[in-house]
Motif scaffolding. Structure first.
Motif, PDB file in Angstrom:
ATOM      1  N   SER A   1       0.870  -1.461  -0.302  1.00  0.00           N
ATOM      2  CA  SER A   1      -0.320  -0.192   0.591  1.00  0.00           C
ATOM      3  C   SER A   1       1.148   1.305  -0.414  1.00  0.00           C
ATOM      4  CB  SER A   1      -0.789  -0.240   1.442  1.00  0.00           C
ATOM      5  OG  SER A   1      -1.378   1.033   1.193  1.00  0.00           O
TER       6      SER A   1
ATOM      7  N   ALA B   1       4.742  -4.351   2.356  1.00  0.00           N
ATOM      8  CA  ALA B   1       4.613  -2.923   3.269  1.00  0.00           C
ATOM      9  C   ALA B   1       4.305  -2.422   2.773  1.00  0.00           C
ATOM     10  CB  ALA B   1       5.821  -2.750   2.613  1.00  0.00           C
ATOM     11  N   LYS B   2       3.716  -1.293   4.462  1.00  0.00           N
ATOM     12  CA  LYS B   2       2.773  -0.698   3.772  1.00  0.00           C
ATOM     13  C   LYS B   2       3.353   0.997   4.352  1.00  0.00           C
ATOM     14  CE  LYS B   2      -0.230  -3.796   4.259  1.00  0.00           C
ATOM     15  NZ  LYS B   2      -0.682  -4.851   3.123  1.00  0.00           N
ATOM     16  N   ILE B   3       2.953   1.601   3.020  1.00  0.00           N
ATOM     17  CA  ILE B   3       3.170   2.963   3.118  1.00  0.00           C
ATOM     18  C   ILE B   3       2.578   3.972   3.349  1.00  0.00           C
ATOM     19  CG2 ILE B   3       5.205   4.945   2.573  1.00  0.00           C
ATOM     20  CD1 ILE B   3       6.820   1.653   2.387  1.00  0.00           C
ATOM     21  N   ASP B   4       3.100   5.620   4.449  1.00  0.00           N
ATOM     22  CA  ASP B   4       1.984   6.719   5.170  1.00  0.00           C
ATOM     23  C   ASP B   4       1.804   7.544   4.416  1.00  0.00           C
ATOM     24  OD1 ASP B   4      -0.004   7.659   5.747  1.00  0.00           O
ATOM     25  OD2 ASP B   4       1.028   8.117   7.760  1.00  0.00           O
TER      26      ASP B   4
ATOM     27  N   ASN C   1       7.012  -6.695   5.060  1.00  0.00           N
ATOM     28  CA  ASN C   1       6.006  -6.181   6.352  1.00  0.00           C
ATOM     29  C   ASN C   1       6.113  -4.837   7.294  1.00  0.00           C
ATOM     30  OD1 ASN C   1       3.925  -8.437   5.751  1.00  0.00           O
ATOM     31  ND2 ASN C   1       5.541  -9.619   6.476  1.00  0.00           N
ATOM     32  N   THR C   2       7.073  -4.488   6.443  1.00  0.00           N
ATOM     33  CA  THR C   2       7.479  -3.025   7.203  1.00  0.00           C
ATOM     34  C   THR C   2       6.324  -1.685   6.731  1.00  0.00           C
ATOM     35  OG1 THR C   2       9.618  -3.240   7.066  1.00  0.00           O
ATOM     36  CG2 THR C   2       9.114  -1.094   7.438  1.00  0.00           C
ATOM     37  N   VAL C   3       6.789  -1.193   8.080  1.00  0.00           N
ATOM     38  CA  VAL C   3       5.373  -0.365   8.047  1.00  0.00           C
ATOM     39  C   VAL C   3       6.429   1.057   8.429  1.00  0.00           C
ATOM     40  CG1 VAL C   3       3.427  -1.090   8.621  1.00  0.00           C
ATOM     41  CG2 VAL C   3       4.721  -0.244   9.995  1.00  0.00           C
TER      42      VAL C   3
ATOM     43  N   ALA D   1       5.765   5.572   8.516  1.00  0.00           N
ATOM     44  CA  ALA D   1       4.305   6.719   8.745  1.00  0.00           C
ATOM     45  C   ALA D   1       4.504   7.843   7.965  1.00  0.00           C
ATOM     46  CB  ALA D   1       4.833   7.376  10.345  1.00  0.00           C
TER      47      ALA D   1
ATOM     48  N   ASN E   1       9.974  -6.086   8.179  1.00  0.00           N
ATOM     49  CA  ASN E   1       8.969  -5.312   9.714  1.00  0.00           C
ATOM     50  C   ASN E   1       9.815  -4.998  10.960  1.00  0.00           C
ATOM     51  OD1 ASN E   1       8.846  -8.933   9.688  1.00  0.00           O
ATOM     52  ND2 ASN E   1       7.183  -8.797  10.228  1.00  0.00           N
TER      53      ASN E   1
ATOM     54  N   VAL F   1       9.524  -0.720  12.210  1.00  0.00           N
ATOM     55  CA  VAL F   1       8.430   0.359  11.961  1.00  0.00           C
ATOM     56  C   VAL F   1       9.405   1.646  11.805  1.00  0.00           C
ATOM     57  CG1 VAL F   1       6.787   1.247  13.661  1.00  0.00           C
ATOM     58  CG2 VAL F   1       6.821  -1.495  13.729  1.00  0.00           C
TER      59      VAL F   1
END
Length: 340
Positions: free
Chosen positions: A211, A232-235, A249-251, A253, A267, A269
């Protein structure tokens, strides 16, 4: 979309308590609930609203005990918050899947193809030799360049820009205003003090289930690929520079920045406004706090870093205890000097 309370109870693997034939067509906050709406109660401070709400149904945990009478129908589940989250997910998925067809005007080059059950919104553009999978949703004014590959079940929101040669896996979502694959920041200083642009001839690869938030930029590689690994999720408003690799699966912000050729483990943050300089390696399971500046590689898995420049959180907190008492320490030193 309209469902009976009984149907929703079945979806949530819960049990209806009241009239399960009533119909629901909307999600409401419990304090704003009206007939036809469904809400949830997970925080006890909102319990008073249960006895006033006009919502048709309210999701509660199975061990909830009401303090006084209420009018709504309850759906009892193991965990009210998780149950409502599941309902939100189902609602969002149904809303997205309903989009289909082609709006005018939009453009797809004759050399490109798109799979079944797709949606192309007005003023969207798909360039040459691009391949898009099944159930892809391209919203109005989205741009997809030449030689792009997009997998199944992807959503490209309005105003997103997918530049040439980008590869996107399955189940990815690119939010409005994001730019994937624009040139990285590469300039060579010249003898006369000017800078000469270095051609950026690589691409960007987004693996499955990635994302990318609104107005985030992921730059193409100078050579090779900038890679965002699966999950992975990118803000919003994040900068990911050329040749960066983001692990599974790293996020990350909002307003964080990752400089060129840095590798982030899986993983991890990375909190808001964190900055990581180029050519570093960040170990798996690392947490980097808000506003933290990272100037050297983090080699040990599982550490949390804070501060500018960053240090291990235990060292930072010890140091901070001294920082906030510096004025007292200064007074004590001066008093000791007078006595001496």
């Amino acid at each position: 979309m309209e469902f009976t309370v009984g149907q929703l109870a079945g979806l949530l693997e819960g049990k209806a308590e009241g009239d399960d034939t009533q119909k629901v067509n909307r999600l409401d906050k419990i304090q704003e609930g009206k007939p036809g709406g469904i809400s949830f109660l997970a925080n006890e401070k909102y319990e008073p609203y249960l006895y006033e709400t006009e919502a048709t149904a309210v999701i509660v945990s199975e061990d909830f005990v009401a303090a006084r009478p209420f009018k709504t129908t309850l759906i009892r589940v193991k965990d009210a918050y998780l149950g409502f989250t599941k309902l939100l997910e189902a609602y969002a998925q149904l809303s997205k899947s309903m989009l289909a067809g082609v709006e005018d005007p939009c453009f797809i080059h004759p050399t490109s193809s798109i799979g079944e059950n797709h949606y192309r919104g007005a003023f969207s553009y798909i360039g040459k030799n691009s391949r898009l999978g099944n159930n892809v949703k391209i919203h109005p004014q989205a741009y997809i360049g030449d030689n792009v590959s997009i997998g199944n079940n992807c959503i490209i929101h309005s105003g997103a820009r997918i530049c040439a040669d980008t590869v996107i896996g399955n189940n990815c979502e690119i939010f409005p205003g994001a730019v994937i694959g624009a040139d990285g920041f590469g300039f060579a200083p010249q003898a006369d003090g000017t800078y000469k642009a270095i051609p950026q001839i690589g691409n960007v690869i987004l693996e499955d289930n990635v994302s990318i938030g609104s107005n985030t930029t992921v730059d193409c590689a100078t050579m090779g690929s900038t890679i965002i690994r699966k999950g992975a999720k990118i803000d919003n408003q994040v900068q990911i520079a050329h040749n960066v690799i983001i692990g599974e699966n790293t996020v990350i912000a909002a307003q964080a920045g990752i400089s060129g050729s840095t590798e982030i483990g899986k993983n991890c943050v990375i909190a808001g406004k964190a900055g990581i300089v180029g050519h570093l390696k960040i170990a798996d399971n690392t947490t980097i706090g808000a506003n933290t500046g990272v100037s050297k590689s983090i080699k040990k898995s599982g550490e949390t870093h804070l501060g500018y420049m960053s240090m291990d959180i235990k060292d930072f907190l010890k140091s901070y205890a001294y920082f906030k008492n510096l004025d007292q320490l200064e007074k004590r030193v001066k008093e000791l000097e007078k006595k001496g």
